[in-house]
Write a protein that holds these residues in place. Structure first.
Motif: not given
Ligand code: HEM
Length: 136
Positions: A46, A48, A96-97, A99-100, A103
């Motif tokens: 990932d 991100r 966002a991190d 959430d990544a 996920e």
């Protein structure tokens, strides 16, 4: 009357025993280790978030995350790592991190056929930790 009381006690005792703990629903020790390994794979692929782990001792992270998920889900483990606040200080982790990562965790749990109810229980236990891992 006495017999009804004993019967009710027996039934309630049985029903409590048959409800699997979250730890069991995650597949106990082997299941949790597989979740952690799957998550490490997700992180590695990932773009991100992988940069956050550039200097991390992955063997230690793997062991501690497994301990933590085991303890958190009601398993027979004791988490021996640092607090979430101290372990994530300086990484500037954003929503966002987070959430990544979540996920990735959901993909892994899906692949391991963990029920949606159990997935949600684990995510609900992790959600309050966001405030401790983010921007420090
Ligand atoms: C609820 C969410 C999270 C949990 C339960 C969690 C759990 C942990 C645990 C148990 C450790 C090891 C602690 C220790 O070394 O003593 C750790 C370290 C670490 N976590 Fe998290 N974490 C979470 C979210 C995140 C997120 C979103 C990121 C970044 C995307 C992240 C990045 C890291 C990094 C880079 C380390 C290693 C720090 C180092 O190398 O010293 N974590 N985390």
């Amino acid at each position: 009357m006495k017999w009804i009381f004993i019967f009710v006690l027996l039934i309630s005792g049985c029903s409590q025993q048959s409800a699997p703990s979250l730890y069991q629903q995650l597949g106990a020790e082997a299941g949790i280790e597989a979740i952690v390994d799957g998550l490490l794979y997700e992180i590695e692929h990932d773009k991100r978030i992988v940069h956050h782990f550039a200097d991390t001792d992955i063997a230690r992270f793997r062991r501690l995350l497994a301990e933590q998920l085991c303890q958190l889900s009601g398993g027979p483990c004791v988490y021996t790592g640092g607090t979430m606040q101290e372990s994530h200080t300086g990484f500037n982790i954003s929503l966002a991190d987070y959430d990544a990562l979540v996920e990735g965790l959901i993909s892994v749990m899906q692949r391991q056929n963990i029920s949606i109810a159990a997935q949600n229980q684990l995510l609900a236990l992790l959600a309050p930790m966001y405030k401790d891992v983010s921007y420090r």
